[in-house]
Motif scaffolding. Sequence first.
Motif, PDB file in Angstrom:
ATOM      1  N   LEU A  23      14.388  60.512  12.762  1.00  0.00           N
ATOM      2  CA  LEU A  23      15.376  60.070  11.787  1.00  0.00           C
ATOM      3  C   LEU A  23      16.002  58.982  12.749  1.00  0.00           C
ATOM      4  O   LEU A  23      16.553  57.651  12.187  1.00  0.00           O
ATOM      5  CB  LEU A  23      16.475  60.971  11.389  1.00  0.00           C
ATOM      6  N   THR A  24      16.491  59.195  14.026  1.00  0.00           N
ATOM      7  CA  THR A  24      17.160  58.324  15.009  1.00  0.00           C
ATOM      8  C   THR A  24      16.325  56.991  15.059  1.00  0.00           C
ATOM      9  O   THR A  24      16.713  55.861  15.095  1.00  0.00           O
ATOM     10  CB  THR A  24      17.667  59.108  16.318  1.00  0.00           C
ATOM     11  N   LEU A  25      15.293  57.339  15.379  1.00  0.00           N
ATOM     12  CA  LEU A  25      14.217  56.159  15.537  1.00  0.00           C
ATOM     13  C   LEU A  25      14.038  55.168  14.560  1.00  0.00           C
ATOM     14  O   LEU A  25      13.850  53.977  14.639  1.00  0.00           O
ATOM     15  CB  LEU A  25      12.858  56.914  16.034  1.00  0.00           C
ATOM     16  N   MET A  26      13.876  55.848  13.029  1.00  0.00           N
ATOM     17  CA  MET A  26      14.074  54.859  12.221  1.00  0.00           C
ATOM     18  C   MET A  26      15.338  54.229  11.906  1.00  0.00           C
ATOM     19  O   MET A  26      15.381  52.949  11.581  1.00  0.00           O
ATOM     20  CB  MET A  26      13.786  55.874  10.853  1.00  0.00           C
ATOM     21  N   ARG A 115       8.059  70.446  11.067  1.00  0.00           N
ATOM     22  CA  ARG A 115       7.645  71.197   9.884  1.00  0.00           C
ATOM     23  C   ARG A 115       7.618  70.504   8.520  1.00  0.00           C
ATOM     24  O   ARG A 115       7.955  69.541   8.407  1.00  0.00           O
ATOM     25  CB  ARG A 115       8.975  72.288   9.964  1.00  0.00           C
ATOM     26  N   LEU A 116       6.829  71.112   7.787  1.00  0.00           N
ATOM     27  CA  LEU A 116       6.521  70.475   6.557  1.00  0.00           C
ATOM     28  C   LEU A 116       7.960  70.044   5.692  1.00  0.00           C
ATOM     29  O   LEU A 116       7.712  68.772   5.152  1.00  0.00           O
ATOM     30  CB  LEU A 116       5.754  71.577   5.628  1.00  0.00           C
ATOM     31  N   ARG A 120       8.122  65.958   5.291  1.00  0.00           N
ATOM     32  CA  ARG A 120       8.303  65.336   3.800  1.00  0.00           C
ATOM     33  C   ARG A 120       9.653  64.204   3.814  1.00  0.00           C
ATOM     34  O   ARG A 120       9.510  63.232   3.331  1.00  0.00           O
ATOM     35  CB  ARG A 120       8.215  66.257   2.698  1.00  0.00           C
ATOM     36  N   ALA A 121      10.687  64.774   4.332  1.00  0.00           N
ATOM     37  CA  ALA A 121      11.894  64.031   4.541  1.00  0.00           C
ATOM     38  C   ALA A 121      11.839  62.943   5.435  1.00  0.00           C
ATOM     39  O   ALA A 121      12.326  61.935   5.003  1.00  0.00           O
ATOM     40  CB  ALA A 121      12.749  64.907   5.159  1.00  0.00           C
ATOM     41  N   VAL A 122      10.941  62.894   6.339  1.00  0.00           N
ATOM     42  CA  VAL A 122      10.938  61.702   7.235  1.00  0.00           C
ATOM     43  C   VAL A 122      10.118  60.826   6.581  1.00  0.00           C
ATOM     44  O   VAL A 122      10.320  59.381   6.543  1.00  0.00           O
ATOM     45  CB  VAL A 122      10.444  62.034   8.655  1.00  0.00           C
TER      46      VAL A 122
END
Length: 471
Positions: A23-26, A115-116, A120-122
């Motif tokens: 998330l941080t990279l995005m 993890r799945l 999905r969230a990413v």
Amino acid sequence: MPEAPDRIAIDERAAQVRFRRALTLMGFTLLVPGSAQLVAGNRRVGRIAVRVWLATLAVLAFLGVRLLLDKSFALGLALNPTFLLVLRLYLITGAVAWAALFVDAWRIGQPLSLRLPHRRAVVGVNGVLCFSVAGTLLFGAHLAAVQRDWLTMFADGELGAAHDGRFNILLLGGDSGADRWGLRPDSMTVASIDATTGKTVMIGLPRNMQNFTFRKGSVMDEQFPKGFGGEGRYLNGVSTWAEDHTDLFDSDTPGIDATVSAIEGITDLRINYWVMVNMKGFRRLVDAFGGVTLNVRQRIPVGGLGKDVTGYIEPGERKLTGYQALWFARSREGSDDYSRMARQKCVMTALLTQVSPKQALTNFQEIADASSAMIKTDVPGGALGDFAQLAMRARDQKVSTVSLVPPQVNTANPDMDKIHAMVKAAIDRAEGKAPKPAKAKKKPAKVTGGSVGSRNDGYVANETDDVAAAC
């Protein structure tokens, strides 16, 4: 054998760390494109992206300062086809490159190690950010393209020289069919603009003027050396006559050229450019702006003359649709030409003062399409920036007006020397070169000129070419 609780906790914390890292990279990519690559990916790509981003911020800062110092600068950019083309290409390229950086940031985040639920969230967050940023940039590119396409209605070339320090623009308004551009214009106004200060004088000409002379040496002057007179010959019929004698003109717009020579003869001004406004396109423009609010002074018939009237615009403050605004400006039933001239000024003034930047941006496509359908002109595209700057200088100044209507002007047999003097005096007053005349009490005037849809039987009307009286 079940895993030890400590091992499970460690794996859980590791999974959370990988998730937060992704998330941080995005987030880095959203705030500073290329920063994710600098931290954990291809540093060469990251350096290029960050440099482009910093250069973009520097340009935006520069433009912001220029806008604060010179508000007309934005108009100049918006009216520059080259700038709009560069902006469009930059935004399209930026949209593709930024979306690619988001996808690469997602790759760097090692989604297969998540993890799945985290994966999905990413994917969801990355998709939202990618499409939001790219979509915004592509929409900006679309607006730039629409604006540039709109500019194509203007002629090629740069701003010509002013005449006696002023630009004189002839504004023509009338209805047209599929191939009737410029036939029998309903309204004619000259906007005389000081080339330095932007001070503007609006000169209104009634369509029922007769027996006027043309500019010396023009085609029409050669055909009518003693003036445009005779049964049924009025100012708004000059265009029709010229369209019936196109062999006399070396032009694609003989009707407009003939009308220009008439206006020049009447006002003793040299016309720099003309703008023809198609009233049917005007209806679309008002609708694109979401309507226009007017203070209707009297009941205005809608639909035509006599039995063709289909309704009324009632007195009071009304928000009019494009259809209603068109009839407010053009209705002839129970009105004289001078009343219509005043109402047309009401509508145009209201549009200029009521349109907000939010409305213009929200309905930009519709406004541009309506404008293209509404306007035909010989104003060169290279002059738009200069005129935009003049408009900015003139916006806080009072616009002076002079109307060549009774009782000052006998429209059936006008005194040309008197009209020339009236126009010169109005311009001198606007420039502060002459004292303002004492206000005279308005009185009924005998209208001796006529036109299609108006009377020519000695009908007595009030001089109502006054915006305050009309709206």
